[in-house]
Design a protein around this motif. Structure first.
Motif, PDB file in Angstrom:
ATOM      1  N   SER A 187       1.021  -1.160   0.105  1.00  0.00           N
ATOM      2  CA  SER A 187       0.043   0.320   0.240  1.00  0.00           C
ATOM      3  C   SER A 187       1.372   1.100  -0.294  1.00  0.00           C
ATOM      4  CB  SER A 187      -0.819   0.270   0.799  1.00  0.00           C
ATOM      5  OG  SER A 187      -2.011   1.481   1.427  1.00  0.00           O
ATOM      6  N   CYS A 188       1.158   2.151  -1.060  1.00  0.00           N
ATOM      7  CA  CYS A 188       1.361   3.643  -0.696  1.00  0.00           C
ATOM      8  C   CYS A 188      -0.002   4.303  -0.869  1.00  0.00           C
ATOM      9  CB  CYS A 188       1.915   3.252  -1.838  1.00  0.00           C
ATOM     10  SG  CYS A 188       3.351   2.051  -2.878  1.00  0.00           S
ATOM     11  N   LEU A 189      -0.565   4.402   0.966  1.00  0.00           N
ATOM     12  CA  LEU A 189      -1.678   5.449   0.467  1.00  0.00           C
ATOM     13  C   LEU A 189      -1.315   6.667   1.824  1.00  0.00           C
ATOM     14  CD1 LEU A 189      -4.764   3.032   0.521  1.00  0.00           C
ATOM     15  CD2 LEU A 189      -3.918   4.735  -1.336  1.00  0.00           C
ATOM     16  N   ASN A 190      -1.298   7.443   1.490  1.00  0.00           N
ATOM     17  CA  ASN A 190      -1.158   8.735   2.914  1.00  0.00           C
ATOM     18  C   ASN A 190      -0.094   8.592   3.034  1.00  0.00           C
ATOM     19  OD1 ASN A 190      -4.147   8.212   2.479  1.00  0.00           O
ATOM     20  ND2 ASN A 190      -4.518   7.016   3.889  1.00  0.00           N
ATOM     21  N   GLY A 191       1.009   8.704   2.491  1.00  0.00           N
ATOM     22  CA  GLY A 191       2.378   9.026   2.533  1.00  0.00           C
ATOM     23  C   GLY A 191       2.785   8.228   3.361  1.00  0.00           C
ATOM     24  N   ARG A 192       2.043   6.302   3.407  1.00  0.00           N
ATOM     25  CA  ARG A 192       3.437   5.667   4.170  1.00  0.00           C
ATOM     26  C   ARG A 192       2.671   4.378   3.032  1.00  0.00           C
ATOM     27  NH1 ARG A 192       1.690   5.380   9.811  1.00  0.00           N
ATOM     28  NH2 ARG A 192       1.246   3.145   9.604  1.00  0.00           N
ATOM     29  N   VAL A 193       4.430   3.569   3.116  1.00  0.00           N
ATOM     30  CA  VAL A 193       4.525   2.314   2.469  1.00  0.00           C
ATOM     31  C   VAL A 193       4.602   1.026   3.492  1.00  0.00           C
ATOM     32  CG1 VAL A 193       6.344   1.055   0.911  1.00  0.00           C
ATOM     33  CG2 VAL A 193       6.110   3.795   0.695  1.00  0.00           C
ATOM     34  N   THR A 194       2.882   0.343   3.435  1.00  0.00           N
ATOM     35  CA  THR A 194       3.099  -0.589   3.946  1.00  0.00           C
ATOM     36  C   THR A 194       3.226  -1.898   3.141  1.00  0.00           C
ATOM     37  OG1 THR A 194       2.367   1.088   5.349  1.00  0.00           O
ATOM     38  CG2 THR A 194       1.182  -1.924   5.999  1.00  0.00           C
ATOM     39  N   VAL A 210      12.921   1.905  -0.792  1.00  0.00           N
ATOM     40  CA  VAL A 210      11.717   2.689  -0.748  1.00  0.00           C
ATOM     41  C   VAL A 210      12.288   3.808   0.996  1.00  0.00           C
ATOM     42  CG1 VAL A 210       9.279   2.257  -1.641  1.00  0.00           C
ATOM     43  CG2 VAL A 210       9.884   1.527   0.958  1.00  0.00           C
ATOM     44  N   GLY A 211      13.447   3.116   1.180  1.00  0.00           N
ATOM     45  CA  GLY A 211      14.111   4.030   2.777  1.00  0.00           C
ATOM     46  C   GLY A 211      13.550   2.655   4.029  1.00  0.00           C
ATOM     47  N   THR A 212      12.782   3.340   4.316  1.00  0.00           N
ATOM     48  CA  THR A 212      11.741   3.213   5.128  1.00  0.00           C
ATOM     49  C   THR A 212       9.655   2.121   5.148  1.00  0.00           C
ATOM     50  OG1 THR A 212      11.170   4.922   6.781  1.00  0.00           O
ATOM     51  CG2 THR A 212      12.728   3.155   7.441  1.00  0.00           C
ATOM     52  N   LEU A 213      10.436   1.082   5.951  1.00  0.00           N
ATOM     53  CA  LEU A 213       8.687  -0.002   5.680  1.00  0.00           C
ATOM     54  C   LEU A 213       7.513   1.051   7.102  1.00  0.00           C
ATOM     55  CD1 LEU A 213       9.120  -2.853   4.860  1.00  0.00           C
ATOM     56  CD2 LEU A 213       8.119  -0.871   3.155  1.00  0.00           C
TER      57      LEU A 213
END
Ligand code: TXA
Ligand code: MG
Length: 339
Positions: A187-194, A210-213
């Protein structure tokens, strides 16, 4: 970086079959489509009737979103908006391949596809047959795995036929799926990558790009793959530690239960019968899974189906090793054992 992923050797694409499939898709029909992960049940993602047909055949609740498959990352903006740089970086690094990105939905993307949510899941499959169909079709294909809801995903055309029978007119045969486990969903929503669903592209590989999850939280979108009981054979599955395998099998046998076993080499004293032809009603089947995570994952669903087709009362599976490479396998085994 996770395990190496086997991409396809050049495979013959039957252009006549692809043309027939595209004609069916244009007519709003759904087809069985090979991908490198698992086979999909594909329909025109811009046609709400076709999408509804997918849900009906699969027996899946209409509120569950499906992945839109596209030919290349150039088509992302037809389905998604406000694509963050992290998503672009992941797409450039891993597409075509077993990665699905969840992004903000473009206004024209039908809500039937997204289960009413304001996000859309996109994937560019690498399988040459899927690529040929997508390019000839020229649009996006909504495609969940081509199994009945809650059951084990298909990794061959025969699996799709076994599950769906005559409910699909066309099942393209692209050979056994190379990856064998569903795509990693990020998920790449709301500035978060999960990571929403683990796959062969591991969390470490995603983080490397992406750096950090970010950890999942309550605002995360719904993923039925995260419903605990999923990917499940009909026969109950018991997951045991390697050193408990033989004791668990013995206890079942002493209680008069018929047992089918999935172990890895050296994990069981029970003789594998995998080398000989085994009848479909043969309890006592012992399948010895591959030693490495990539091959084990590729074969896992075929093994589960075969074990499920015996007349065993229980399937006992020895847990493979821990470690990042095995994360997707552990995830699927855990779900197979939950009911
Ligand atoms: O490897 C795969 O991903 C295969 C092949 C056919 O591409 N497809 C697949 O589809 O596994 P399916 O529908 O069985 O699983 C897709 C998952 C579901 O758990 C669904 O909830 C999630 O993707 N998904 C789809 N759209 C989503 C969205 N907008 N937000 C969050 N999750 C979404
Ligand atoms: Mg599925």
């Amino acid at each position: 970086m996770g395990p190496p992923i086997a991409y396809h050797p050049v495979r013959m694409v039957d252009t006549g079959a692809v043309e027939a499939a595209v004609a069916a898709l244009r007519a709003g029909q759904v087809i069985g489509l090979p991908t490198e992960t698992v086979y999909g049940l594909a329909g025109d993602a811009s046609n709400p009737d076709a999408v509804r047909r997918i849900f009906t055949i699969k027996g899946r609740p209409a509120t569950h979103p499906v992945i839109v498959h596209i030919a290349s990352l150039d088509e992302m903006s037809r389905w998604a908006r406000d694509i963050p740089p992290a998503a672009m970086a992941l797409a450039e690094r891993h597409w075509p391949g077993p990665l699905t990105l969840v992004l903000p939905r473009a206004p024209q993307t039908p809500l039937e596809v997204t289960g009413g949510q304001d996000s859309v899941a996109l994937r560019v499959p690498s399988h040459p047959v899927a690529q040929a169909v997508l390019r000839a079709f020229g649009g996006g294909l909504a495609a969940p795995s081509a199994n009945r809801y809650g059951r084990v995903s298909p990794t061959t055309a025969a699996h799709v036929r076994d599950d769906l029978g005559d409910d699909v007119a066309i099942v393209l045969d692209g050979g056994p799926s190379d990856v064998g486990i569903e795509s990693t969903i990020v998920s790449c929503l709301n500035g978060r990558v999960t990571v929403l669903r683990p796959g062969v592209i591991g969390a470490d590989a995603i983080a490397a790009t992406v750096g950090t999850l970010d950890a999942p939280d309550a605002t995360m979108p719904r993923v039925p793959g995260r419903v605990e009981s999923h990917y499940a054979p009909r026969t109950p599955v018991q997951l045991v530690d390697e050193d408990a395998l033989d004791g668990a099998v013995l206890a079942h046998v002493q209680a008069g239960r018929r047992v089918a076993i999935l172990a890895r080499s050296g994990q069981t004293e029970h003789a594998p019968v995998d080398a000989q032809p085994v009848s479909d009603n043969d309890a006592g089947l012992v399948i010895v899974g591959a030693a490495d995570a990539v091959t084990y994952g590729r074969e896992l669903y075929a093994h589960l189906r075969r074990l499920d087709h015996t007349d065993a009362d229980v399937i006992v599976i020895a847990r493979p090793p821990r470690g990042d490479d095995w994360a997707a396998v552990h995830d699927r085994l855990g779900r197979a054992a939950t009911r």
